[in-house]
Design an enzyme around this catalytic site. Structure first.
Site, PDB file in Angstrom:
ATOM      1  CE  LYS A 297      64.605   1.247  73.798  1.00 17.08           C
ATOM      2  NZ  LYS A 297      64.813   0.386  74.185  1.00 17.08           N
ATOM      3  CG  ASP A 333      68.525  -0.915  74.270  1.00 13.77           C
ATOM      4  OD1 ASP A 333      68.772  -0.550  75.733  1.00 13.77           O
ATOM      5  OD2 ASP A 333      67.522  -0.353  73.593  1.00 13.77           O
TER       6      ASP A 333
HETATM    7  P1  NAP Z   1      58.195  -3.215  72.529  1.00 16.15           P
HETATM    8  O1  NAP Z   1      59.122  -2.798  71.528  1.00 16.15           O
HETATM    9  O2  NAP Z   1      57.118  -2.388  72.604  1.00 16.15           O
HETATM   10  O3  NAP Z   1      58.744  -4.675  71.958  1.00 16.15           O
HETATM   11  C1  NAP Z   1      57.774  -6.013  72.766  1.00 16.15           C
HETATM   12  C2  NAP Z   1      57.881  -6.792  72.580  1.00 16.15           C
HETATM   13  O4  NAP Z   1      56.749  -7.521  73.340  1.00 16.15           O
HETATM   14  C3  NAP Z   1      57.463  -6.777  71.215  1.00 16.15           C
HETATM   15  O5  NAP Z   1      57.610  -7.916  70.056  1.00 16.15           O
HETATM   16  C4  NAP Z   1      55.204  -7.658  71.476  1.00 16.15           C
HETATM   17  O6  NAP Z   1      55.151  -8.217  70.599  1.00 16.15           O
HETATM   18  C5  NAP Z   1      56.189  -8.443  72.566  1.00 16.15           C
HETATM   19  N1  NAP Z   1      55.376  -8.729  73.528  1.00 16.15           N
HETATM   20  C6  NAP Z   1      54.602  -7.803  74.346  1.00 16.15           C
HETATM   21  N2  NAP Z   1      53.529  -8.467  74.857  1.00 16.15           N
HETATM   22  C7  NAP Z   1      53.284  -9.815  74.718  1.00 16.15           C
HETATM   23  C8  NAP Z   1      52.524 -10.652  75.455  1.00 16.15           C
HETATM   24  N3  NAP Z   1      52.446 -11.410  76.143  1.00 16.15           N
HETATM   25  N4  NAP Z   1      53.202 -12.152  74.420  1.00 16.15           N
HETATM   26  C9  NAP Z   1      54.184 -11.905  73.556  1.00 16.15           C
HETATM   27  N5  NAP Z   1      54.754 -10.976  73.651  1.00 16.15           N
HETATM   28  C10 NAP Z   1      54.500  -9.942  73.204  1.00 16.15           C
HETATM   29  O7  NAP Z   1      59.112  -2.889  74.142  1.00 16.15           O
HETATM   30  P2  NAP Z   1      61.326  -3.062  74.134  1.00 16.15           P
HETATM   31  O8  NAP Z   1      61.817  -1.457  73.465  1.00 16.15           O
HETATM   32  O9  NAP Z   1      61.092  -4.237  73.055  1.00 16.15           O
HETATM   33  O10 NAP Z   1      60.850  -4.113  75.003  1.00 16.15           O
HETATM   34  C11 NAP Z   1      60.933  -5.123  75.745  1.00 16.15           C
HETATM   35  C12 NAP Z   1      61.357  -5.591  77.079  1.00 16.15           C
HETATM   36  O11 NAP Z   1      62.563  -4.916  77.713  1.00 16.15           O
HETATM   37  C13 NAP Z   1      60.858  -4.217  78.396  1.00 16.15           C
HETATM   38  O12 NAP Z   1      59.876  -4.855  79.142  1.00 16.15           O
HETATM   39  C14 NAP Z   1      61.391  -3.000  78.379  1.00 16.15           C
HETATM   40  O13 NAP Z   1      61.906  -2.926  80.259  1.00 16.15           O
HETATM   41  C15 NAP Z   1      62.812  -4.091  78.767  1.00 16.15           C
HETATM   42  N6  NAP Z   1      64.303  -3.753  78.167  1.00 16.15           N
HETATM   43  C16 NAP Z   1      65.801  -3.842  79.028  1.00 16.15           C
HETATM   44  C17 NAP Z   1      66.333  -2.814  78.546  1.00 16.15           C
HETATM   45  C18 NAP Z   1      67.671  -3.435  79.496  1.00 16.15           C
HETATM   46  O14 NAP Z   1      68.389  -2.022  79.817  1.00 16.15           O
HETATM   47  N7  NAP Z   1      67.039  -4.234  80.626  1.00 16.15           N
HETATM   48  C19 NAP Z   1      66.402  -2.479  77.917  1.00 16.15           C
HETATM   49  C20 NAP Z   1      65.509  -2.537  76.636  1.00 16.15           C
HETATM   50  C21 NAP Z   1      64.411  -3.379  76.981  1.00 16.15           C
HETATM   51  P3  NAP Z   1      53.972  -7.498  69.374  1.00 16.15           P
HETATM   52  O15 NAP Z   1      54.164  -6.376  68.877  1.00 16.15           O
HETATM   53  O16 NAP Z   1      52.723  -8.540  69.205  1.00 16.15           O
HETATM   54  O17 NAP Z   1      53.087  -6.148  70.364  1.00 16.15           O
END
Ligand code: NAP
Length: 501
Positions: A297, A333
């Site tokens: 992204k 988003d």
């Molecule tokens: P991302 O950019 O990879 O960010 C993930 C975040 O979660 C990071 O801050 C990461 O921390 C943290 N994290 C991951 N595992 C963790 C753990 N075990 N404990 C604590 N923090 C943790 O991903 P994203 O795009 O933000 O997406 C996050 C979630 O939202 C995903 O599951 C995605 O499917 C969902 N999402 C849903 C929609 C929807 O339309 N419903 C849209 C967008 C995203 P670190 O940086 O330390 O790794």
């Protein structure tokens, strides 16, 4: 138009015949894999198939293990098998598929003989040399199926399609694996002789195969042509994504000549250079736009000609529109997140909101929450990322894990981490159930499973909950509007039910 071929693998003659009948629903040609049959079933299956009345043509395969078949087969077993069929009278209905094989090629001089090359190893062959070898085998149709790890490794096999077309040959080029799925979906539109599709989910005969039902009903592969506008989801992984179900259904409803495909992209730079950017790409796939997901992204932004204000402010693009060779970036988003929240909670102005995570989705949530006047605190394990996010949007930060009573006084909790997601940290939650009790609403962006552990815990305390599916669907409607300019009809995807089970 080329053909959809559905392979049937069965241990018994009866199952083979039943599989044939089922496959015929979506297939233009049914492949019967005799190498999967139990030894004692061979004779009866051969007889039954030879006597079968059918409207759809039949492709017969009897592969030894070294050619990707199900079992070891000696040369004499294979000779006996091919001699046992009565090909001559059924020429128009029987096709055969031989791996390039001098020992056996002469047995079937049928005009419907496919000469194939398979490589499941992922070590890319010299494609031109393979092509020459297949030509020398004198089959009337060629097939190349090669396993790939990255999407741009699919390009040499795809290029064989152009080569075959130039010399009037029919070829089926397939890049096997998730990264090569696009070759299966777009092949027929670009003149491939066949594309292969699985009988059912779980009965795939090669990596990356899509079910025949999905190929016909979701991707509409037989309706696509060179004018079809191609959209897709760029990310890694993308195999879990419901977006193809959502967007293809919307295109179908709107009667548009457009398709939306999964694009598993590991190396974004290679993908953009070789497959997308007009000045450097080596293929013309008629891309008109993308959804962009983890981990691209932010990285996608450097390739875009213009980025809109919201996406710039969030610092991430989840939507790309391609118009007359120019690439435009957007972020749906934030709006996709906030609409279901307001629908469920009401006005969030002044509400105290805890956001878990500091990644791309968290940035969009925090941006949207700030814009609505909410009072936001980010809880993240990565202090540096959290600080950047907090500085960018002027919100408070706190470290994970959340300890006793830290959520007291908060109204809303948003999980913007993947914790709880199917296949990853399913059945886990970052928050102890006892720490949720003062909240009025818990919102989990994860949409698969529909009810995460976090949401189940909240529900057990009679707290209102919201899953990620509404956001996914709403942000997809916004993407459709950006791409097509029309008010889309986006519905709950049928596949969601099975994917979330
Ligand atoms: P991302 O950019 O990879 O960010 C993930 C975040 O979660 C990071 O801050 C990461 O921390 C943290 N994290 C991951 N595992 C963790 C753990 N075990 N404990 C604590 N923090 C943790 O991903 P994203 O795009 O933000 O997406 C996050 C979630 O939202 C995903 O599951 C995605 O499917 C969902 N999402 C849903 C929609 C929807 O339309 N419903 C849209 C967008 C995203 P670190 O940086 O330390 O790794």
């Amino acid at each position: 138009m080329g053909l959809i071929c559905v392979p049937v693998c069965a241990k018994t003659a009866d199952e083979l015949i039943q599989g044939f009948k089922k496959a015929a629903e979506y297939a233009d040609i049914v492949e019967l894999r005799f190498d999967y049959l139990d030894e004692k079933e061979m004779a009866v299956a051969t007889k039954q198939v030879a006597a079968l009345e059918f409207e759809k043509p039949l492709l017969v395969t009897f592969r030894p293990q070294e050619q990707g078949g199900a079992k070891k087969l000696s040369l004499s077993e294979r000779v006996r098998f091919w001699e046992s069929f009565l090909w001559q009278n059924r020429d128009n209905h029987f096709y055969t598929d031989f791996e390039y094989d001098l020992q056996l090629g002469h047995y079937i001089e049928s005009k419907n003989r496919i000469t194939s090359f398979h490589d499941f190893t992922g070590s890319l062959p010299d494609f031109d040399a393979v092509y020459e070898t297949l030509l020398a085998a004198k089959g009337s149709k060629l097939k190349m199926a090669v396993a790939v790890d990255t999407i741009t490794d699919s390009l040499p096999v795809w290029k064989m399609l152009e080569r075959a077309k130039r010399s009037g040959k029919k070829i089926t080029p397939i890049a096997m694996g998730e990264a090569g799925k696009w070759t299966r979906i777009l092949g027929l539109a670009h003149g491939a002789y066949m594309t292969y599709a699985a009988l059912d989910e779980g009965s795939e005969t090669a990596p990356g195969q899509i079910t025949a039902k999905e190929m016909v009903e979701v991707y509409r592969v037989k309706e696509l042509d060179l004018n079809t506008q191609v959209y897709g989801i760029i990310g890694d992984p993308v195999s879990h994504s419901l977006s193809p179900q959502i967007h293809n259904a919307a295109f179908k409803k709107a009667g548009l000549n457009a398709v939306y495909i999964p694009l598993e992209v590991k190396d974004l730079d290679q993908f953009m250079r070789l497959m997308v950017l007009p000045s450097t790409r080596v293929v013309e796939l008629n891309f008109h736009g993308f959804s962009v997901t983890v981990p691209h992204k932010q990285a996608i932004m450097q390739y875009l000609d213009e980025i809109d204000e919201t996406a710039n402010a969030i610092g991430a693009v989840n939507t790309v529109k391609i118009d007359e060779g120019k690439l435009y970036g957007y972020n749906t988003d934030a709006d996709g997140f906030v609409k279901p929240l307001i629908d469920a909670y009401g006005d969030v102005k002044g509400a105290k909101v805890a956001v878990l995570g500091a990644g791309g989705a968290a940035r969009a949530c925090v941006y949207a929450l700030k814009a609505t006047g909410a009072d936001v605190t980010i809880f993240a394990r990565n202090a540096k990322k959290a600080k950047t996010l907090a500085d960018d949007f002027g919100v408070a930060i706190s470290k994970l894990p959340i300890t006793n009573n830290q959520l007291l006084g908060f109204d809303i909790l948003v999980n913007a981490t993947p914790v709880g997601m199917k296949g990853l940290n399913e059945n886990e939650s970052l928050i102890d159930a006892k720490d949720l009790k003062s909240l009025k609403l818990v919102y989990d962006l994860v949409y698969s499973p529909e009810k995460t552990k976090l949401l189940a815990d909240a529900e057990s305390l009679s707290i209102k909950t919201l899953g990620g599916l509404e956001m996914l669907i709403y942000q997809a409607t916004l993407q459709q509007k950006i791409w097509t300019g029309i008010e889309p009809v986006v519905e709950f995807p049928e596949k969601a039910v099975t994917k979330m089970a």
